[in-house]
Scaffold this active site. Structure first.
Site, mmCIF file in Angstrom:
data_model
loop_
_atom_site.group_PDB
_atom_site.id
_atom_site.type_symbol
_atom_site.label_atom_id
_atom_site.label_comp_id
_atom_site.label_asym_id
_atom_site.label_seq_id
_atom_site.Cartn_x
_atom_site.Cartn_y
_atom_site.Cartn_z
ATOM 1 N N LYS A 140 0.788 -1.396 0.032
ATOM 2 C CA LYS A 140 -0.124 0.116 0.134
ATOM 3 C C LYS A 140 0.832 1.368 0.168
ATOM 4 C CE LYS A 140 -3.330 2.438 2.690
ATOM 5 N NZ LYS A 140 -4.074 2.601 3.981
ATOM 6 N N GLU A 169 -8.978 12.608 12.087
ATOM 7 C CA GLU A 169 -7.901 11.329 12.403
ATOM 8 C C GLU A 169 -7.367 11.732 13.636
ATOM 9 O OE1 GLU A 169 -6.421 9.619 9.011
ATOM 10 O OE2 GLU A 169 -5.025 8.368 10.320
HETATM 11 C C1 LIG Z 1 -4.641 10.863 3.284
HETATM 12 C C2 LIG Z 1 -6.009 11.197 3.637
HETATM 13 O O1 LIG Z 1 -6.829 10.609 4.157
HETATM 14 C C3 LIG Z 1 -6.555 9.058 4.516
HETATM 15 C C4 LIG Z 1 -6.749 8.233 3.487
HETATM 16 C C5 LIG Z 1 -7.851 7.433 3.647
HETATM 17 C C6 LIG Z 1 -8.297 6.819 2.362
HETATM 18 O O2 LIG Z 1 -7.520 6.329 1.355
HETATM 19 O O3 LIG Z 1 -9.525 6.018 2.478
HETATM 20 C C7 LIG Z 1 -8.839 7.709 4.640
HETATM 21 C C8 LIG Z 1 -8.557 8.367 5.757
HETATM 22 C C9 LIG Z 1 -7.404 9.057 5.798
HETATM 23 O O4 LIG Z 1 -6.548 8.262 6.659
HETATM 24 C C10 LIG Z 1 -6.189 12.696 3.356
HETATM 25 O O5 LIG Z 1 -7.556 13.161 3.501
HETATM 26 O O6 LIG Z 1 -5.556 13.563 2.669
#
Ligand SMILES: C=C(O[C@@H]1C=C(C(=O)O)C=C[C@H]1O)C(=O)O
Ligand SMILES: [Mg+2]
Length: 466
Positions: free
Chosen positions: A221, A270
């Protein structure tokens, strides 16, 4: 009452100056008291002239807001040992400090607020020139609002040559100016903004390449991010941007770090880590879908997200890493077996809270170090993903997707991950958004996912998507 309080402040200043004479170095004096209610955004705005370039706004999901103006103590550091360096410096400051609280409330007194960059090794650019790899300050003035109760902490760095009565009278004058009542302009809407998503094709190409690398087994990932530039015809009003974020993103942490001529602003859902004594709270947040137009559609989308293998996979990698890291530092951890849905105004996420407990001395910053970057911001394996981000992303992440937060003299505090954010400089803003790329990612859907993640900041600036 007022006389006793002033007397107390003067006593503390005298004690601090005496200590500074003895130690032959500056000493932090911290005095806090309850005050009448003042809107934290008014306080932030009142500090604009006197403390321009060194203001902090922080509001958490538990109805606590902290606003810091000025810097009694500041520590900046560039390089990989930043967590240790900040910790070391903080211990020294606190050991010498004179601290007095009229009321014993968490989040008052000498609170150290700041943040880190995502990757201290990534090349530095002009964009983040005012934001070092670590930058923490104890504000001169800290307003702490809990529900409808307000507390004011005065933090001053004193040295052996100072006169306590002079400092005291200066502080009393300043306090009156900062606590004046004022209004906040209402959030702007439908402003004529220029909105430009940057390098979309390059970003899509990077996503394709990363999916190939994942399919070849080079990694599992990687979180890839991109920027959108917003330009207004006048300087953005920070207080009204914060007001708009606060109103729309009520389930998020709303923050602003003003440094020099730029301000890093956002509303993130978060939490990275919260520490209260030996108790830790963290969460895994990864896996995303949009909100529905109706309650029914919204519910359906949530169910789709919960049962979608690609999103579950993306989420699970975060759960595995955070559980392992917390398991190593805590005596005991508790987590639910399957994710829940976390809804914010514009998106819904998969969410797994994790609690940890320890009887050992464990500092908050050492846990921040152990967790950052989680695979919600970096990837799996961490090192491979960070290298890919360093190599492929076309801009400097700076404090975006990095830990920002605060801690106190007991080592308690909280850090969040600075996403759904932007860097504002006068009438320009650069917004950041990223998403987790895994084997089953579809580049176009990932593009759209990053597009909705720009929405909270874009609407707070008075704009929107066509
Ligand atoms: C990286 C980001 O978000 C992150 C990525 C996510 C995803 O890909 O589903 C969800 C929440 C966050 O952990 C962002 O908002 O910039
Ligand atoms: Mg995603």
């Amino acid at each position: 009452m007022a006389i006793i309080e002033q007397h107390q402040l003067l006593e503390n200043l005298k004690e601090g100056i005496k200590k500074a004479q003895f130690l032959s170095e500056s000493v932090l004096v911290s005095y806090s008291k309850q005050i009448e209610f003042i809107d934290p955004l008014v306080f932030y705005r009142n500090g604009e002239i006197l403390y321009k370039g060194s203001r902090i706004y922080w509001s958490d999901v538990e109805d606590v807001t902290m606003v810091g103006l000025g810097s009694a103590v500041v520590q900046a550091y560039n390089g990989e040992e930043r967590f240790e360096k900040i910790e070391e410096y903080w211990r020294k400051v606190i050991t010498g400090a004179v601290i007095h609280r009229e009321v014993d409330v968490k989040g008052t007194g000498p609170v150290c607020m700041g943040g880190f960059s995502f990757d201290p090794v990534q090349m530095k650019t002009r964009l983040w020139k005012d934001f070092p790899d670590a930058n923490f300050t104890v504000p001169n003035w800290l307003l702490t609002v809990k529900g409808n109760q307000c507390f004011l902490s005065i933090n001053a760095s004193v040295n052996e040559h100072m006169d306590p009565c002079t400092i005291e009278s200066q502080l009393i004058d300043l306090e009156m100016q900062l606590l004046k009542n004022n209004t906040i302009p209402t959030p702007s809407q439908g402003e004529s903004l220029m909105v430009e998503e940057n390098q979309i094709n390059e970003w899509l190409a990077m996503v394709h390449k990363s999916i190939d690398a994942i399919n070849k087994g080079e990694m599992e990932k990687v979180v890839l991010s991109r920027t959108t530039t917003v330009t207004a015809n006048k300087t953005f009003d920070q207080s009204s941007v914060l007001l708009a974020l606060q109103e729309r993103q009520s389930d998020c942490y709303t923050f602003a770090f003003e440094k020099g001529t730029s301000t890093f602003v956002g509303s993130t859902p978060e939490r990275l880590i919260k520490k209260a004594g030996g108790k830790f709270n963290t969460m895994c947040l990864a896996g995303t879908i949009s909100r529905g137009q109706t309650a029914e559609e919204d519910q359906k989308l949530g169910e789709t997200l919960l049962s979608d293998p690609k999103n579950r996979d993306e989420h699970q990698m975060v759960v595995t890493m955070i559980s392992d890291a917390m398991g190593k530092v805590c005596d005991k951890i508790v987590k639910s077996d399957s994710p829940q849905i976390y809804k914010s105004k514009d998106v819904q996420h998969l969410y797994t809270p994790i609690k940890g407990e320890t009887k050992r001395e464990l500092s908050l910053l050492s846990v921040v170090k152990a967790l950052h970057p989680t695979p919600a911001m970096g990837g799996v394996p961490t090192e491979k993903a960070i290298e890919a981000i360093r190599e492929r992303e076309t801009y400097e992440r700076g404090w975006y997707s990095a830990p920002i937060g605060w801690f106190d003299e007991d080592g308690d505090g909280e850090f969040v991950v600075a996403i759904r954010s932007g860097l504002i400089t006068k009438e320009n803003a650069v917004l950041f958004s990223g998403c987790g790329i895994v084997a089953d990612s579809d580049p176009q859907s990932e593009y759209l996912e990053t597009k909705i993640k720009f929405t909270p900041m874009l609407t707070a600036l008075g704009g929107g998507w066509e």
